[in-house]
Design a protein around this motif. Structure first.
Motif, PDB file in Angstrom:
ATOM      1  N   VAL A 274      42.391 -24.086 -50.173  1.00  0.00           N
ATOM      2  CA  VAL A 274      41.962 -24.180 -51.568  1.00  0.00           C
ATOM      3  C   VAL A 274      41.258 -22.881 -51.974  1.00  0.00           C
ATOM      4  O   VAL A 274      40.336 -22.423 -51.295  1.00  0.00           O
ATOM      5  N   LEU A 275      41.713 -22.310 -53.081  1.00  0.00           N
ATOM      6  CA  LEU A 275      41.124 -21.090 -53.624  1.00  0.00           C
ATOM      7  C   LEU A 275      40.521 -21.394 -54.990  1.00  0.00           C
ATOM      8  O   LEU A 275      40.915 -22.337 -55.669  1.00  0.00           O
ATOM      9  N   HIS A 276      39.571 -20.554 -55.375  1.00  0.00           N
ATOM     10  CA  HIS A 276      38.968 -20.704 -56.695  1.00  0.00           C
ATOM     11  C   HIS A 276      38.379 -19.370 -57.135  1.00  0.00           C
ATOM     12  O   HIS A 276      37.989 -18.552 -56.299  1.00  0.00           O
ATOM     13  N   ALA A 277      38.352 -19.152 -58.448  1.00  0.00           N
ATOM     14  CA  ALA A 277      37.762 -17.935 -59.001  1.00  0.00           C
ATOM     15  C   ALA A 277      36.798 -18.302 -60.108  1.00  0.00           C
ATOM     16  O   ALA A 277      37.039 -19.241 -60.862  1.00  0.00           O
ATOM     17  N   GLY A 278      35.722 -17.567 -60.200  1.00  0.00           N
ATOM     18  CA  GLY A 278      34.786 -17.804 -61.285  1.00  0.00           C
ATOM     19  C   GLY A 278      33.370 -17.460 -60.886  1.00  0.00           C
ATOM     20  O   GLY A 278      33.040 -17.388 -59.704  1.00  0.00           O
ATOM     21  N   THR A 279      32.535 -17.253 -61.904  1.00  0.00           N
ATOM     22  CA  THR A 279      31.143 -16.877 -61.653  1.00  0.00           C
ATOM     23  C   THR A 279      30.148 -17.777 -62.371  1.00  0.00           C
ATOM     24  O   THR A 279      28.948 -17.628 -62.173  1.00  0.00           O
ATOM     25  N   SER A 280      30.625 -18.697 -63.221  1.00  0.00           N
ATOM     26  CA  SER A 280      29.706 -19.562 -63.945  1.00  0.00           C
ATOM     27  C   SER A 280      29.015 -20.516 -62.984  1.00  0.00           C
ATOM     28  O   SER A 280      29.424 -20.684 -61.828  1.00  0.00           O
ATOM     29  N   GLU A 281      27.976 -21.172 -63.468  1.00  0.00           N
ATOM     30  CA  GLU A 281      27.246 -22.120 -62.636  1.00  0.00           C
ATOM     31  C   GLU A 281      28.155 -23.243 -62.148  1.00  0.00           C
ATOM     32  O   GLU A 281      28.139 -23.591 -60.962  1.00  0.00           O
ATOM     33  N   ARG A 282      28.941 -23.823 -63.034  1.00  0.00           N
ATOM     34  CA  ARG A 282      29.824 -24.918 -62.616  1.00  0.00           C
ATOM     35  C   ARG A 282      30.909 -24.424 -61.658  1.00  0.00           C
ATOM     36  O   ARG A 282      31.307 -25.139 -60.735  1.00  0.00           O
ATOM     37  N   SER A 283      31.378 -23.213 -61.891  1.00  0.00           N
ATOM     38  CA  SER A 283      32.377 -22.638 -60.993  1.00  0.00           C
ATOM     39  C   SER A 283      31.805 -22.457 -59.594  1.00  0.00           C
ATOM     40  O   SER A 283      32.461 -22.765 -58.591  1.00  0.00           O
ATOM     41  N   ARG A 284      30.583 -21.990 -59.502  1.00  0.00           N
ATOM     42  CA  ARG A 284      29.944 -21.799 -58.193  1.00  0.00           C
ATOM     43  C   ARG A 284      29.709 -23.136 -57.497  1.00  0.00           C
ATOM     44  O   ARG A 284      29.837 -23.236 -56.281  1.00  0.00           O
ATOM     45  N   GLN A 285      29.361 -24.155 -58.272  1.00  0.00           N
ATOM     46  CA  GLN A 285      29.188 -25.481 -57.676  1.00  0.00           C
ATOM     47  C   GLN A 285      30.500 -25.964 -57.061  1.00  0.00           C
ATOM     48  O   GLN A 285      30.524 -26.450 -55.922  1.00  0.00           O
ATOM     49  N   LEU A 286      31.583 -25.834 -57.826  1.00  0.00           N
ATOM     50  CA  LEU A 286      32.893 -26.245 -57.332  1.00  0.00           C
ATOM     51  C   LEU A 286      33.289 -25.427 -56.108  1.00  0.00           C
ATOM     52  O   LEU A 286      33.787 -25.969 -55.108  1.00  0.00           O
ATOM     53  N   ALA A 287      33.059 -24.123 -56.168  1.00  0.00           N
ATOM     54  CA  ALA A 287      33.427 -23.240 -55.062  1.00  0.00           C
ATOM     55  C   ALA A 287      32.669 -23.588 -53.795  1.00  0.00           C
ATOM     56  O   ALA A 287      33.251 -23.680 -52.706  1.00  0.00           O
ATOM     57  N   GLY A 288      31.361 -23.770 -53.906  1.00  0.00           N
ATOM     58  CA  GLY A 288      30.568 -24.077 -52.723  1.00  0.00           C
ATOM     59  C   GLY A 288      30.965 -25.379 -52.076  1.00  0.00           C
ATOM     60  O   GLY A 288      30.882 -25.534 -50.854  1.00  0.00           O
ATOM     61  N   ARG A 289      31.412 -26.323 -52.874  1.00  0.00           N
ATOM     62  CA  ARG A 289      31.769 -27.637 -52.355  1.00  0.00           C
ATOM     63  C   ARG A 289      33.208 -27.705 -51.840  1.00  0.00           C
ATOM     64  O   ARG A 289      33.491 -28.392 -50.864  1.00  0.00           O
ATOM     65  N   GLU A 290      34.139 -26.967 -52.478  1.00  0.00           N
ATOM     66  CA  GLU A 290      35.552 -27.203 -52.203  1.00  0.00           C
ATOM     67  C   GLU A 290      36.356 -25.999 -51.717  1.00  0.00           C
ATOM     68  O   GLU A 290      37.354 -26.173 -51.025  1.00  0.00           O
ATOM     69  N   ALA A 291      35.988 -24.785 -52.103  1.00  0.00           N
ATOM     70  CA  ALA A 291      36.881 -23.651 -51.897  1.00  0.00           C
ATOM     71  C   ALA A 291      36.819 -23.085 -50.490  1.00  0.00           C
ATOM     72  O   ALA A 291      35.761 -23.030 -49.863  1.00  0.00           O
ATOM     73  N   ASP A 292      37.976 -22.664 -49.990  1.00  0.00           N
ATOM     74  CA  ASP A 292      38.065 -21.926 -48.734  1.00  0.00           C
ATOM     75  C   ASP A 292      38.033 -20.420 -48.984  1.00  0.00           C
ATOM     76  O   ASP A 292      37.572 -19.646 -48.147  1.00  0.00           O
ATOM     77  N   VAL A 293      38.575 -20.008 -50.134  1.00  0.00           N
ATOM     78  CA  VAL A 293      38.628 -18.599 -50.508  1.00  0.00           C
ATOM     79  C   VAL A 293      38.158 -18.470 -51.951  1.00  0.00           C
ATOM     80  O   VAL A 293      38.527 -19.279 -52.801  1.00  0.00           O
ATOM     81  N   LEU A 294      37.337 -17.465 -52.215  1.00  0.00           N
ATOM     82  CA  LEU A 294      36.821 -17.192 -53.552  1.00  0.00           C
ATOM     83  C   LEU A 294      37.326 -15.852 -54.047  1.00  0.00           C
ATOM     84  O   LEU A 294      37.278 -14.868 -53.311  1.00  0.00           O
ATOM     85  N   PHE A 295      37.828 -15.819 -55.278  1.00  0.00           N
ATOM     86  CA  PHE A 295      38.120 -14.552 -55.933  1.00  0.00           C
ATOM     87  C   PHE A 295      36.962 -14.238 -56.856  1.00  0.00           C
ATOM     88  O   PHE A 295      36.790 -14.873 -57.892  1.00  0.00           O
ATOM     89  N   ALA A 296      36.147 -13.274 -56.482  1.00  0.00           N
ATOM     90  CA  ALA A 296      34.926 -12.969 -57.208  1.00  0.00           C
ATOM     91  C   ALA A 296      35.145 -11.800 -58.152  1.00  0.00           C
ATOM     92  O   ALA A 296      36.042 -10.980 -57.962  1.00  0.00           O
ATOM     93  N   ALA A 297      34.299 -11.726 -59.169  1.00  0.00           N
ATOM     94  CA  ALA A 297      34.406 -10.661 -60.159  1.00  0.00           C
ATOM     95  C   ALA A 297      33.349  -9.583 -59.973  1.00  0.00           C
ATOM     96  O   ALA A 297      33.115  -8.789 -60.870  1.00  0.00           O
TER      97      ALA A 297
END
Length: 490
Positions: free
Chosen positions: A216-239
């Motif tokens: 599971v991948l995810h990209a984003g920097t907003s608060e909700r995006s970080r919450q989702l990323a910390g809980r679910e993502a294996d790879v993050l595309f950061a800005a």
């Protein structure tokens, strides 16, 4: 989890990421839907041992992309294309983008599970919640929904998809010709989900994916995006644009992952990076200037018979106010830097007196020009207003240099733990992909930073991720898929 290693993904932009790169002689510009072309790029990336080949997506289009990124004006559908590539590659991961706002969980779970089977364990789902409100009108909706609504839906969506992936235990299939028992129905489980957005009974009608759960991948920097990323993502595309920003972002995500009960070391943060590469620094900078000279500024558009407002407006694709006229001129630059640049000519040198009045964005652009071109304010080869305007237009994470410089940059981010690697993008194709693969990858390998061969067969292997255990294994609970006997017979 294996020892920390550098990861490289490759993002497919049919015409590259530079807004005018497609105009360069010899650059590809007409093969976005050519399967041989796409497969050729994937094979180049696989030969270089990239972790994955990544398909972005957007569910709407607009004429403004003509001058900003022709690659997203019209793009091929990710799942179809990834399934095709799965038959023509053998090791590289295949990332598909799907927006929970416009998918159903059962459909997405079935597509990703099937792709994982077809690719023999190389599938990955990139979660986006979508920023383009025009998509709603393509899906019989009045509104796109605000960020809170979209993330609420995504949170529920991802957990449900994981439940569907697990709805068949790994040993549910018996397939005993002698007894006629085909499956053990006690190992097929309904999800019986009743949530705010979804009501899904299950089970999924696809066997559990080879990876257990596709990456599971995810990209984003907003608060909700970080919450989702910390809980679910294996790879993050950061800005993140700087090492300091990268360190802060990565540390924040790892903290959130730990709070969610996950091992933070299992998350890879990979910012996007467009390296403009040549054999020498001088030639790379020359190439950057050559690409920028192909950018159409507002005056160029007028000379071509159109006003800037015309390329920014179409009755079919959107309203003029969605895009705004005249984005490529010194007036637009002035608004960004906090200084009236319109009193100067494009090729006038930026004086130290003028630069001293710049706001934060202006100072950042001065630094960007220096890094990309070597030109500085009041230097022997002085920064011009054209340089600043080009740096404003060619935004994003761009690095210009020879192979050692590009490798130094990647190594600095990796060693400082600002990132775990990068998602590589090409300014134009196919030359710049070859340049990175032929010049930079060997340098990274020589330094012991990047693999010389794949260590395993699946994308989880490449990323050093363990295969997750099915939630029903040793659960001591039976969830029948229907009113069937314990053993279903042919």
């Amino acid at each position: 989890m294996s020892a920390r290693t550098l990861h490289l993904g490759y993002m497919y932009w049919a015409n590259g990421t530079h807004p005018a790169g497609w105009r360069r002689p010899g650059a590809e510009y007409s093969r976005a839907f050519d399967p041989d072309y796409i497969a050729g790029l994937a094979r180049i990336a696989e030969a270089a041992k990239f972790d994955f080949f990544f398909f972005g997506d957007r569910l709407a289009t607009g004429v403004e992309y003509e001058l900003t990124n022709t690659s997203v004006l019209a793009r091929i559908e990710p799942f179809t294309t990834a399934a095709y590539l799965a038959t023509l590659t053998s090791r590289i991961g295949l990332v598909v983008t799907a927006n929970p706002t416009y998918y159903e969980p059962f459909t997405l779970a079935r597509l990703t599970a099937s792709l994982d089977h077809i690719s023999r364990g190389r599938a990955s789902w990139n979660i986006v919640t979508g920023a383009d409100g025009r998509a709603a009108q393509n899906y019989s909706r009045e509104q796109h929904g605000d960020a809170t609504e979209r993330y609420d839906r995504a949170d529920e969506f991802v957990g449900l998809v994981r439940g569907l992936w697990d709805s068949w235990e790994d040993d549910a299939f018996i397939r005993d010709k002698e007894t006629g028992v085909f499956v053990d129905a006690t190992k097929i489980h309904r999800v019986d989900h009743e949530g705010a957005a979804f009501h899904v009974r299950g089970p999924l009608n696809v066997a559990r994916p080879p990876q257990g759960h596709p990456v599971v991948l995810h990209a984003g920097t907003s608060e909700r995006s970080r919450q989702l990323a910390g809980r679910e993502a294996d790879v993050l595309f950061a800005a993140a644009a700087t090492v300091e920003q990268g360190i802060s972002y990565r540390a924040d995500i790892r903290r959130r992952a730990e709070e969610a009960g996950r091992d933070p070391a299992t998350i890879a943060v990979l910012p996007g990076l467009t390296p403009i590469v040549a054999e020498t620094t001088e030639r790379a900078r020359q190439l950057y200037d050559e690409l920028n000279a192909l950018i159409l500024l507002d005056d160029d558009v007028r000379l071509g018979g159109r006003e800037p407002e015309e390329w920014a407006y179409s009755e079919t694709l959107g309203r003029r106010e969605d895009y705004g006229p005249g984005l490529r001129n010194l007036g637009a630059l002035s608004q960004r830097i906090g200084y009236d640049a319109t009193v100067h000519g494009l090729d006038d040198a930026v004086t130290a007196e003028a630069a001293a009045t710049f706001g934060p964005v202006g100072r950042q652009l001065v630094g960007t020009v220096a890094r990309r071109t070597g030109r500085t304010v009041s230097g022997d080869d002085p920064t011009t207003w054209r340089d600043l305007l080009y740096a404003h237009i060619v935004a994003g994470h761009v690095i210009v240099g020879g192979p050692a410089e590009i490798a130094d940059y990647i190594e600095e981010w990796f060693v400082s733990e600002a990132s775990d690697g990068f998602n590589i993008q090409s300014a134009f194709l196919v030359q710049q992909l070859h340049a990175f693969v032929d010049l930079v990858v060997p340098e990274l390998q020589r330094r012991g930073l990047f693999r010389t061969d794949y260590d395993g067969a699946t994308l989880r292997d490449h990323l050093g991720l363990e295969r997750p255990e099915n939630r029903w294994t040793n659960a001591g609970t039976v969830s029948e898929p229907s009113e069937t006997p314990t053993a279903a017979r042919a």
